[in-house]
Design a protein around this motif. Structure first.
Motif, PDB file in Angstrom:
ATOM      1  N   ARG A 157       0.825  -1.213   0.000  1.00  0.00           N
ATOM      2  CA  ARG A 157       0.000   0.000   0.000  1.00  0.00           C
ATOM      3  C   ARG A 157       0.857   1.260   0.000  1.00  0.00           C
ATOM      4  O   ARG A 157       0.556   2.248  -0.670  1.00  0.00           O
ATOM      5  CB  ARG A 157      -0.922  -0.028   1.218  1.00  0.00           C
ATOM      6  CG  ARG A 157      -1.973   1.056   1.247  1.00  0.00           C
ATOM      7  CD  ARG A 157      -3.014   0.790   2.317  1.00  0.00           C
ATOM      8  NE  ARG A 157      -2.485   0.844   3.675  1.00  0.00           N
ATOM      9  CZ  ARG A 157      -2.325  -0.224   4.464  1.00  0.00           C
ATOM     10  NH1 ARG A 157      -2.638  -1.433   4.013  1.00  0.00           N
ATOM     11  NH2 ARG A 157      -1.846  -0.095   5.696  1.00  0.00           N
ATOM     12  N   ASN A 170       3.964   1.564  -1.050  1.00  0.00           N
ATOM     13  CA  ASN A 170       4.963   1.599  -2.109  1.00  0.00           C
ATOM     14  C   ASN A 170       4.763   2.781  -3.056  1.00  0.00           C
ATOM     15  O   ASN A 170       5.722   3.352  -3.567  1.00  0.00           O
ATOM     16  CB  ASN A 170       4.911   0.277  -2.890  1.00  0.00           C
ATOM     17  CG  ASN A 170       6.026   0.139  -3.902  1.00  0.00           C
ATOM     18  OD1 ASN A 170       7.059   0.796  -3.814  1.00  0.00           O
ATOM     19  ND2 ASN A 170       5.820  -0.725  -4.879  1.00  0.00           N
ATOM     20  N   GLU A 171       3.536   3.163  -3.276  1.00  0.00           N
ATOM     21  CA  GLU A 171       3.259   4.247  -4.221  1.00  0.00           C
ATOM     22  C   GLU A 171       3.841   5.573  -3.752  1.00  0.00           C
ATOM     23  O   GLU A 171       4.418   6.322  -4.549  1.00  0.00           O
ATOM     24  CB  GLU A 171       1.741   4.383  -4.424  1.00  0.00           C
ATOM     25  CG  GLU A 171       1.331   5.460  -5.407  1.00  0.00           C
ATOM     26  CD  GLU A 171       1.807   5.212  -6.829  1.00  0.00           C
ATOM     27  OE1 GLU A 171       1.956   6.187  -7.595  1.00  0.00           O
ATOM     28  OE2 GLU A 171       2.033   4.032  -7.182  1.00  0.00           O
ATOM     29  N   GLU A 172       3.707   5.882  -2.469  1.00  0.00           N
ATOM     30  CA  GLU A 172       4.184   7.168  -1.957  1.00  0.00           C
ATOM     31  C   GLU A 172       5.549   7.076  -1.293  1.00  0.00           C
ATOM     32  O   GLU A 172       6.181   8.099  -1.032  1.00  0.00           O
ATOM     33  CB  GLU A 172       3.165   7.743  -0.967  1.00  0.00           C
ATOM     34  CG  GLU A 172       1.836   8.098  -1.620  1.00  0.00           C
ATOM     35  CD  GLU A 172       0.873   8.728  -0.625  1.00  0.00           C
ATOM     36  OE1 GLU A 172       1.225   8.817   0.570  1.00  0.00           O
ATOM     37  OE2 GLU A 172      -0.215   9.130  -1.052  1.00  0.00           O
ATOM     38  N   ARG A 198      10.297   3.720  -3.391  1.00  0.00           N
ATOM     39  CA  ARG A 198       9.070   4.333  -3.892  1.00  0.00           C
ATOM     40  C   ARG A 198       8.786   3.782  -5.279  1.00  0.00           C
ATOM     41  O   ARG A 198       9.648   3.792  -6.145  1.00  0.00           O
ATOM     42  CB  ARG A 198       9.177   5.864  -3.938  1.00  0.00           C
ATOM     43  CG  ARG A 198       7.835   6.546  -4.264  1.00  0.00           C
ATOM     44  CD  ARG A 198       7.961   8.064  -4.345  1.00  0.00           C
ATOM     45  NE  ARG A 198       8.756   8.452  -5.497  1.00  0.00           N
ATOM     46  CZ  ARG A 198       9.761   9.314  -5.455  1.00  0.00           C
ATOM     47  NH1 ARG A 198      10.114   9.859  -4.300  1.00  0.00           N
ATOM     48  NH2 ARG A 198      10.423   9.628  -6.548  1.00  0.00           N
ATOM     49  N   ARG A 199       7.567   3.260  -5.468  1.00  0.00           N
ATOM     50  CA  ARG A 199       7.121   2.722  -6.758  1.00  0.00           C
ATOM     51  C   ARG A 199       8.080   1.672  -7.300  1.00  0.00           C
ATOM     52  O   ARG A 199       8.401   1.642  -8.495  1.00  0.00           O
ATOM     53  CB  ARG A 199       6.938   3.854  -7.779  1.00  0.00           C
ATOM     54  CG  ARG A 199       5.865   4.854  -7.360  1.00  0.00           C
ATOM     55  CD  ARG A 199       5.832   6.062  -8.257  1.00  0.00           C
ATOM     56  NE  ARG A 199       5.013   7.115  -7.674  1.00  0.00           N
ATOM     57  CZ  ARG A 199       5.036   8.376  -8.062  1.00  0.00           C
ATOM     58  NH1 ARG A 199       5.858   8.761  -9.031  1.00  0.00           N
ATOM     59  NH2 ARG A 199       4.269   9.268  -7.480  1.00  0.00           N
TER      60      ARG A 199
END
Length: 350
Positions: free
Chosen positions: A222, A224-226, A244-245
């Protein structure tokens, strides 16, 4: 031995080898799991047993992880017993064979007749296959292994040489999927030895496997995106990645035994501000730290911790990654993710 569709993931550490045996279509929570003594611990036990019997030994096999096995060799020599070694096995002790000879080890081209042989290898597929076979479990068709490799550096600090691997990774963009599915460079002799033992095996660094496994925790996926900070507190080494990502933007590696909760907290704070230097970490007997191109914009205050020594440096169990409910097998789940990418199949997510 009969094989079937699935993955045997083996995360080789300094104290344990963590094993996950998973077959396609099986719930990940129902996969077979084993926490076993690490190969270097098993070698040390055999050497100690032969020392107590007053037996000379010859080291054969591959270059593998040291630590306990290296200390057992020293005990053997200190007891006045002979230690012979074939060249590949001898490089477990040091890449410079002259340094190994200076320790008192006798480098030979053939094992001396009548001298007990001690086999050095990070991966013993036959033994693991027999263990599974006792429960009528077939050996999976794919193997993924994680080891920590310092690389071949006979004349340079292996701490500096190993950290160059991470620096090159960040310089190439820091993409975890690319790192996980690309064969290791030739200078990573321990990884290469695993591939010689099990041709076709997927081989990763233990740090990479742990980071990937933490990202399979529901929070890791969850966040990982930010962005988040992943810390792997191993028995001997601690690796930190700002992710990140799916890309690593900064990385840090130190010896676990040299860290305290206060020191690591200070290092993490400085790393997130891009103020920690590689020299500072190296001079503290660590490996170093490195940064990718650009800034460190992201929610890196979010923290996930994994590894067998996590409680040594962190008190809050709420920080501990537990992919699919298991805190000890983050590295194995990371290996499984890498195998899925390499094999073109999908894994369920938490």
């Amino acid at each position: 031995m009969e094989t079937t569709h699935g993955v045997l993931a083996v995360d080789v550490g300094g104290g344990t080898q963590d094993v996950l045996c998973w077959f396609q279509g099986q719930l990940l929570e129902n996969a077979i799991k084993m926490i076993l003594p690490s190969p270097t611990v098993l070698v040390a036990r055999r050497l100690d047993g032969l020392r107590r019997e007053g037996r000379d030994v010859v080291l054969v096999g591959k270059t593998m992880g040291g630590g306990p096995s290296g200390r057992a060799v020293q005990r053997h020599l200190q007891a006045g017993l002979k230690v012979y070694a074939l060249p590949d096995a001898a490089r477990t002790l040091h890449d410079d064979l002259d340094r190994v000879r200076d320790m008192g080890v006798r480098i030979v081209d053939e094992p001396p007749a009548g001298v007990p042989q001690v086999v050095l290898q990070d991966l013993d597929v036959d033994r693991l296959g027999k263990a599974l076979g006792l429960f009528d479990i077939p050996l999976p068709g794919s193997i993924a292994v994680a080891v920590q490799d310092h690389g071949f550096s006979p004349a340079e600090s292996n701490r500096l040489f190993r950290f160059r691997y991470w620096q090159d990774f960040l310089a190439s963009g820091g993409d975890l999927k690319t790192l996980a599915t690309t064969p290791p460079p030739a200078y990573m002799t321990r990884m290469r030895a695993v591939r010689e033992t099990a041709p076709g095996a997927l081989v990763l660094d233990t740090g990479t496997a742990a980071i990937l496994g933490a990202l399979m925790d529901s929070r890791g996926a969850r966040w990982n995106e930010e962005g988040l900070t992943v810390v792997n507190v191993g028995n001997f080494h601690t690796v930190v990645a700002l992710v990140r990502r799916g890309r690593v933007l900064a990385i840090y590696e130190h010896h676990t035994g040299r860290l305290t909760p206060e020191k690591l907290a200070a290092h993490l704070d400085a790393l997130r501000r891009k103020e920690l230097t590689a020299r500072e970490v190296f001079e503290d007997n660590g490996h170093g730290c490195a940064y990718g191109a650009g800034g460190l914009e992201g929610a890196f205050h979010r923290l996930l911790v994994t590894g067998p020594r996590r409680r040594q440096l962190f008190e809050d169990p709420g920080l501990f990654a537990a992919p699919f409910g298991d805190m000890m097998l983050s590295g194995c789940f990371g290996l499984l993710q890498a195998a899925a990418w390499a094999g073109g199949f999908q894994l369920e997510r938490e």
